[in-house]
Design an enzyme around this catalytic site. Structure first.
Site, short mmCIF file in Angstrom:
data_model
loop_
_atom_site.label_atom_id
_atom_site.label_comp_id
_atom_site.label_asym_id
_atom_site.label_seq_id
_atom_site.Cartn_x
_atom_site.Cartn_y
_atom_site.Cartn_z
CG ASN A 29 -0.21 -0.24 2.50
OD1 ASN A 29 0.76 -0.99 2.56
ND2 ASN A 29 -0.65 0.42 3.56
CB SER A 39 -11.14 -3.11 1.22
OG SER A 39 -11.75 -1.93 1.65
CB CYS A 42 -3.76 2.88 8.20
SG CYS A 42 -5.13 2.34 7.23
#
Lengths: 380, 401
Positions: free
Chosen positions: A149, A198, A323
């Site tokens: 990511n 997701s 995050c």
């Protein structure tokens, strides 16, 4: 506005929101209710499941709906640990996983499991041999992400799958959250047992996700209750969100087919533009990387300052992953790749969607140039 | 080079003499229905075999669908060339390279249907074997257990190459044995009975007894879903939904409780027989398995069967439950059948139904009740739906997906 933070989340497609709205207003029944409203909701649920399974080239029964990537990763990892703790208590993962994987592992470590974190090379890729060496009699799970990511590096999932296939006791989990819709992955060909996706990363809504559980694989549920989702994940299903996700996936995969080459071009254009700017170092490898992520550091600037400088021009990028970006910690993926801490602290991530255009890319490069010049003046 | 056609070998119908034309016609129609979403394909049939010309459609998906079509013994994706040796050699090599993986062995099987061809079978085998061996490093021949069997068929007008032989579903083309009415309750057995009769060429129409409000929309949906699974095989199945509430209530009121089940079954059979007559059927198919429940003892069947002369096919009669379940899993109906909704058989179940009912007794009880008008009414108000694969849902929710 130029939105270049698509790995954090994407803007839901208009058609996706329309489906969500319609299902929420007209088919709001609980799929478990016996009356017609419930029946319709159940039909929608099963049709969504069929569509998603078909798009992912798996069986309908292999799709479990969840609230998103974090939940799917938690179910996959802890569910396996709970189910097979009698077989062994060793789990293998990598140093560059998403926090929902890493923290699950840490929690299991507190419960007495042994966790091996496999390092990555300077391109951010794990070596299959390292994984093989780490396997022991006690190993029950290997969890490796597909596209990273933060840097966009792609892990050798197929090779790892072939390796793990030789060990009948070990399950193979893949976090496919960043790869879906950008880099094809055939779950069955790659011998994957559990795979996370997701919805909001491909223009669906937040709070929707799925876990692929290969037929024949059994893991412990984490949520107990009414026994929804084949007793694997209790809780009333988010029918509207799930239907929206099914549509988002269909639309995204269509876009992928037609536009992934263009996306690569845009990314290359950004890469070339950045390379020309003094003091910029690109961390995303040239080969084996996803078409939508590019990660770089600007010498002398804190990433945060730069994010805000670009925001003034209506351009949205991110420091490391969304995050972890609120905690001022250097990107762990970059550190694992051997990037010095100072550079890791000043790293910026640009992530594309199929909505981004070449003009936006050029404008972005111009703005980076301007910002760098301006900030350098202030700082010196 | 990609496969451009699929060669289909007929099953038992090769032996069916004069009826052959009918069989081939039905098989062609069934294949057309099952593959109707592939608009570009062309189907050519002759006495010996059938070809599906892919014209660019996805061969892999078509192969999956063909595996379930009855009346096919086996099939092979193939390519066609002219009879020019160089073209043949190139095609064979291209095709072989696509399939071959390092370490795999091969052999060549030649069928020289064109007896006038200037090379004989052995010469052909040698020429093509040598060509492959020369061009693919480390390739080995194994005539006993080859990984790949390259089949070359020399016919009058063209040559066909194929490397795979995929077993078909066997049986006879659906429709080639006439039409029967399948009594479809929603349980595990009846879809399996339907499937097995289709295997022997019976075209089925499903009959379902519907008792609102005792049974819900969901039990009806369940039956629609089951019918759809059967429609996947033949491309289309009619479903007759019979309003049964009134009759069931009347039975409950008028017939002694321990005989109510027997009478219910007799009436279901009478109504099904009416529907059969109206739709030109020749048989009734049930999922009965001997001794499984009270209505499936020989005594019960004797008392129930009394209402009609129409042949009743009971493909499951000698099967154990576990064998039936295995088939239902294989045809993907088990999960649907297992959903816990009330159906007409489970609603008015007496506490202790007669397992050995007497035919005379049930006739006697029924003699006091005027069923005919209710039967005609039920037949008249029957709702008939033509179920085709996936048609049901998609229309309803259209743009949501």
């Amino acid at each position: 506005m130029i939105y270049l933070d698509n790995s954090a989340t994407t803007k839901p497609y208009r058609e996706v929101l329309e489906s969500f709205n319609k299902v929420s207003t007209e088919y709001f029944g609980n799929p478990s209710s016996l009356h017609g409203l419930g029946g319709n909701a159940e039909k929608l649920l099963s049709q969504a499941r069929e569509q998603i399974a078909k798009l992912l080239k798996v069986q309908t029964k292999e799709i479990l709906f969840t609230s998103g990537g974090t939940e799917s990763n938690n179910i996959a990892i802890k569910g396996t640990a709970l189910m097979y703790r009698g077989r062994g208590r060793h789990i293998i993962t990598t140093e560059i996983e998403h926090p929902s994987v890493k923290e699950s592992m840490e929690q299991l470590r507190d419960l007495g499991f042994q966790i091996t974190y496999i390092p990555v090379d300077s391109d951010g890729t794990v070596s299959v041999t390292d994984i093989e060496k780490a396997i022991s009699e006690e190993t029950i799970l290997v969890s490796v992400m597909h596209v990273n990511n933060e840097t966009g590096s792609i892990q050798p999932i197929k090779e790892i799958g072939q390796l793990i296939k030789k060990y009948s006791k070990i399950l193979f989990h893949v976090d496919y959250v960043q790869g879906i819709g950008k880099v094809p992955l055939h779950f069955h060909d790659c011998q994957i047992d559990l795979c996370t996706i997701s919805g909001h990363k491909f223009h669906g809504l937040k709070g929707t996700g799925a876990l692929f559980i290969r037929q024949g694989v059994k893991i412990s549920p984490l949520f107990s209750g009414g026994g929804q989702e084949w007793r694997q994940r209790s809780g009333t299903e988010n029918v509207a969100g799930i239907v929206a996700m099914a549509k988002a996936l269909r639309l995204t995969l269509q876009r992928q087919e037609n536009s992934v080459a263009e996306m690569r071009k845009i990314k290359d254009c950004i890469r070339i533009g950045l390379e020309k700017i003094d003091g910029i170092k690109i961390h995303t490898p040239v080969l084996h990387c996803a078409p939508h992520i590019i990660n770089f550091s600007i010498h002398d600037f804190k990433a945060e300052v730069f994010v805000h400088a670009l925001e003034e021009k209506g351009i949205y990028v991110s420091t490391t992953s969304a995050c972890s970006s609120k905690i001022k910690k250097p990107s762990s993926t970059l550190l694992a790749m051997g990037v010095p801490e100072e550079e890791a602290l000043s790293s910026i991530r640009v992530s594309l969607s199929y909505e981004n255009t070449m003009e936006e890319a050029t404008q972005f490069i111009e703005s980076v140039n301007e910002a760098v010049t301006r900030l350098r003046k202030v700082m010196n | 080079m990609n496969y451009d056609r699929i060669l289909i070998r007929y099953g038992e119908l090769s032996t069916k003499g004069k009826n052959r034309k009918v069989f081939i016609h039905k098989l062609k129609r069934n294949i057309k229905r099952v593959l109707r979403n592939f608009e570009k394909i062309n189907i050519e049939a002759d006495r010996e075999r059938m070809f599906i010309l892919l014209n660019g459609e996805d061969g892999l998906e078509i192969i999956e669908l063909l595996k379930n079509v009855f009346g096919i013994q086996s099939f092979s994706p193939a390519i066609k060339t002219d009879k020019e040796l160089e073209n043949m050699k190139n095609a064979a090599l291209d095709l072989f390279k696509k399939i071959h993986q390092a370490g795999e062995t091969f052999k060549i099987t030649t069928k020289r249907s064109d007896k006038t061809y200037y090379l004989d079978t052995n010469e052909i085998n040698q020429i093509f074997g040598a060509h492959l061996l020369k061009n693919i490093p480390e390739l080995k021949v194994d005539v006993k257990k080859p990984d790949i069997n390259l089949q070359i068929e020399i016919r009058e007008k063209a040559v066909y190459f194929s490397c795979e032989n995929i077993p078909g579903a066997g049986g006879l083309p659906v429709g080639s044995s006439g039409k029967g009415m399948l009594m479809l309750s929603g349980g595990i057995d009846s879809p399996v009975a339907g499937f097995l009769s289709m295997k022997r060429g019976v075209e089925i129409e499903a009959v379902h007894f519907y008792s609102p409000p005792f049974t819900s929309d969901r039990s009806k949906q369940k039956v629609i879903d089951l019918t759809e699974k059967l429609a996947n095989i033949s491309g289309s199945v009619k479903l007759h939904i019979i309003p049964f509430t009134e009759i069931q209530q009347l039975i409950a009121k008028q017939v002694p409780e321990n005989y109510s089940m027997t009478t219910t079954r007799r009436l279901m059979l009478r109504i099904t027989d009416e529907i059969r007559r109206k739709n030109d059927g020749l048989a009734i198919i049930t999922g009965e398995s001997l001794g499984q429940v009270a209505s499936q003892t020989l005594e019960s069947m004797y008392a129930i069967n009394d209402v009609t002369n129409t042949p009743i096919l009971r493909p499951l009669i000698t099967m154990d439950k576990s064998e039936i379940i295995d088939i239902s899993r294989a045809i993907d109906t088990f999960e649907i059948s297992n959903l816990p909704y009330e159906d007409c058989c489970t609603v008015f179940v007496p506490a202790s139904p007669k397992t050995k009912p007497k035919k005379e007794k049930v006739q006697y009880f029924e003699s006091y009740i005027e069923f005919e008008p209710l039967i005609s009414k039920a037949v008249e108000n029957t709702e008939t739906i033509a179920i085709t694969p996936k048609a049901a849902e998609q229309d309803e929710f259209g743009d949501l997906f």
